[in-house]
Design a protein around this motif. Structure first.
Motif, PDB file in Angstrom:
ATOM      1  N   ILE A   6     -49.858  10.546  24.661  1.00 25.21           N
ATOM      2  CA  ILE A   6     -49.976   9.154  25.115  1.00 25.21           C
ATOM      3  C   ILE A   6     -48.647   8.412  24.908  1.00 25.21           C
ATOM      4  O   ILE A   6     -48.211   7.659  25.762  1.00 25.21           O
ATOM      5  N   LEU A  10     -46.490   6.500  27.638  1.00 24.93           N
ATOM      6  CA  LEU A  10     -46.213   5.074  27.436  1.00 24.93           C
ATOM      7  C   LEU A  10     -44.710   4.817  27.561  1.00 24.93           C
ATOM      8  O   LEU A  10     -44.276   3.884  28.237  1.00 24.93           O
ATOM      9  N   THR A  13     -43.710   5.018  31.179  1.00 25.91           N
ATOM     10  CA  THR A  13     -44.167   3.828  31.911  1.00 25.91           C
ATOM     11  C   THR A  13     -43.240   2.646  31.625  1.00 25.91           C
ATOM     12  O   THR A  13     -42.860   1.905  32.533  1.00 25.91           O
ATOM     13  N   SER A  37     -61.634   4.871  22.029  1.00 30.39           N
ATOM     14  CA  SER A  37     -60.672   5.594  22.863  1.00 30.39           C
ATOM     15  C   SER A  37     -60.265   6.906  22.215  1.00 30.39           C
ATOM     16  O   SER A  37     -59.657   7.755  22.846  1.00 30.39           O
ATOM     17  N   ASN A 104     -62.975   2.122  25.826  1.00 27.10           N
ATOM     18  CA  ASN A 104     -62.528   3.496  25.955  1.00 27.10           C
ATOM     19  C   ASN A 104     -61.061   3.580  26.384  1.00 27.10           C
ATOM     20  O   ASN A 104     -60.490   4.654  26.442  1.00 27.10           O
ATOM     21  N   CYS A 106     -56.799   2.264  26.925  1.00 31.80           N
ATOM     22  CA  CYS A 106     -55.573   1.945  26.202  1.00 31.80           C
ATOM     23  C   CYS A 106     -54.638   1.312  27.220  1.00 31.80           C
ATOM     24  O   CYS A 106     -54.174   1.964  28.138  1.00 31.80           O
ATOM     25  N   VAL A 107     -54.443   0.000  27.072  1.00 35.74           N
ATOM     26  CA  VAL A 107     -53.717  -0.765  28.087  1.00 35.74           C
ATOM     27  C   VAL A 107     -52.547  -1.499  27.435  1.00 35.74           C
ATOM     28  O   VAL A 107     -52.666  -2.005  26.319  1.00 35.74           O
ATOM     29  N   ILE A 108     -51.417  -1.549  28.138  1.00 38.36           N
ATOM     30  CA  ILE A 108     -50.283  -2.347  27.653  1.00 38.36           C
ATOM     31  C   ILE A 108     -50.598  -3.789  28.030  1.00 38.36           C
ATOM     32  O   ILE A 108     -50.627  -4.126  29.213  1.00 38.36           O
ATOM     33  N   SER A 109     -50.860  -4.647  27.049  1.00 40.72           N
ATOM     34  CA  SER A 109     -51.210  -6.013  27.438  1.00 40.72           C
ATOM     35  C   SER A 109     -49.961  -6.859  27.666  1.00 40.72           C
ATOM     36  O   SER A 109     -49.898  -7.604  28.622  1.00 40.72           O
ATOM     37  N   GLU A 110     -48.966  -6.764  26.792  1.00 41.28           N
ATOM     38  CA  GLU A 110     -47.719  -7.495  27.062  1.00 41.28           C
ATOM     39  C   GLU A 110     -46.545  -6.871  26.327  1.00 41.28           C
ATOM     40  O   GLU A 110     -46.717  -6.084  25.402  1.00 41.28           O
TER      41      GLU A 110
ATOM     42  N   ILE B   4     -43.622 -10.766  28.692  1.00 37.62           N
ATOM     43  CA  ILE B   4     -44.106 -10.381  30.028  1.00 37.62           C
ATOM     44  C   ILE B   4     -45.528  -9.841  29.882  1.00 37.62           C
ATOM     45  O   ILE B   4     -45.757  -8.880  29.155  1.00 37.62           O
ATOM     46  N   SER B  13     -47.168   5.209  34.844  1.00 40.56           N
ATOM     47  CA  SER B  13     -46.091   5.936  35.515  1.00 40.56           C
ATOM     48  C   SER B  13     -46.583   7.314  35.969  1.00 40.56           C
ATOM     49  O   SER B  13     -46.237   7.792  37.050  1.00 40.56           O
TER      50      SER B  13
END
Lengths: 120, 220
Positions: A6, A10, A13, A37, A104, A106-110, B4, B13
């Motif tokens: 992960i 990350l 990304t 998760s 569940n 895993c998100v990049i919030s900021e 941001i 990605s």
């Protein structure tokens, strides 16, 4: 090992994002990690600190983790409940016809970032 | 520094890489099937039999993703298909980037149907899009009919479930109906095949499906 995968994704990304938005340096990354998760948060931070130095944009960044509560909905009675506490079986009606609504992912919030123009 | 707001998946990605790879393979008319299962579920045996039955009509290749060794690729080549072994270097899954590299190394023009044998694992491979046209998971009878309860994501995201080693059912108390019901609750649109690559039972339906998918992929 799962955490390592992960973290690699990350980092990729964020590298792509940095290129896309002309970011020269990322100060912090906030992730919303679902309670179910399966991500071990301690290991995750260790893996991040190990890998970030390989990415110039991320080298000095700090990883911040926020927990997203897991919530399950019951098809039989329509109520929602805490997944961790009650599991698969609805505490209101005893049905097994239940579905995970959130918790569940895993998100990049900021992120906090410095853009190329600013740094010059 | 400015803040941001993103709300972007950590695998964003990879998701984009996978979509691009799928598009390229579509243009080339190459059908990529991502095979996922636990170790020892009979993936390589199922593939060997499938290759044996179809290789006169279809050019098939196999990418074997393993953490170590080349045993599986040797077994596949012995059946007459092109095979390439990908070492994931300790990673528990294949992603779109690794898949693309494998295809390039293999020379995907050598085949029209490519199987990607993902790392034997019912957890991580489910979370990474490889760029495959279809996700197929294999569950062998000895593993038990309760697996959909334990690894729901894998069952929820697969297009097809192949239940293998059906010839061993008498020894393992495998309840096919209960298993299918559990799977369909997680994934109402999943296709299910029951096969024994050893006796050949059920292989025809699986192979017909592959042929139909290949024809559809090339025409669409």
């Amino acid at each position: 090992m799962h955490e390592m995968g992960i973290v690699l994704h990350l980092a990729k990304t964020l590298d792509d994002l940095a290129e896309e938005q002309h970011i020269s340096k990322i100060g912090s990354v906030t992730l919303r990690v679902g309670e179910v998760s399966g991500i071990m948060t301690d290991l995750f931070v260790d893996a991040w600190n190990y890998f970030k130095v390989k990415h110039p944009v991320l080298a000095e960044s700090e990883l911040k983790l926020e927990s997203e509560p897991a919530v399950t909905i019951c098809d039989a009675c329509g109520k929602t409940y805490e997944t961790i506490r009650y599991g698969k079986i609805c505490p209101f009606c005893g049905s097994e016809e239940t579905w995970l609504l959130q918790g569940n992912g895993c998100v990049i919030s900021e992120i906090e970032a410095e853009c190329e123009e600013e740094s010059e | 520094m400015k803040v941001i707001e993103l709300n972007r998946s950590v695998t964003d990605s990879n998701d984009r890489d996978a979509e691009a790879l799928r598009r390229e393979l579509k243009e080339k008319g190459v059908l990529l099937i991502n095979l996922m299962s636990s170790p020892g579920s009979g993936k390589t045996t199922l593939l060997s039999r499938t290759i044996q039955d179809l290789s006169t009509e279809i050019r098939i290749a196999v990418m074997e993703a393993d953490i170590e060794s080349a045993v599986d690729a040797e077994r596949i080549e012995a059946m007459g298909a092109a095979a390439i072994q990908i070492h994931t270097g300790g990673m528990c899954h294949m992603d779109a980037g690794m898949t693309r590299k494998g295809l390039e190394e293999m020379g995907e023009e050598r085949a029209e149907l490519v199987f990607l044998e993902n790392v034997g694992n019912l957890i991580c491979p489910a979370e990474y899009d490889t760029g495959a046209a279809k996700d197929v998971m294999i569950l062998s009878v000895p593993e038990g009919d309760d697996k959909p309860l334990k690894y729901p994501l894998m069952f929820a995201k697969s297009d097809v479930l192949v239940i293998t080693k059906t010839d061993t059912a008498p020894y393992f108390n495998f309840d096919f109906e209960a298993c299918k019901k559990r799977v369909q609750r997680l994934n109402p649109r999943i296709r299910i095949f029951e096969v024994s690559a050893r006796t050949g039972e059920g292989m025809q339906a699986w192979e017909e499906w592959l042929k139909e998918e290949l024809a559809a992929w090339k025409n669409r």
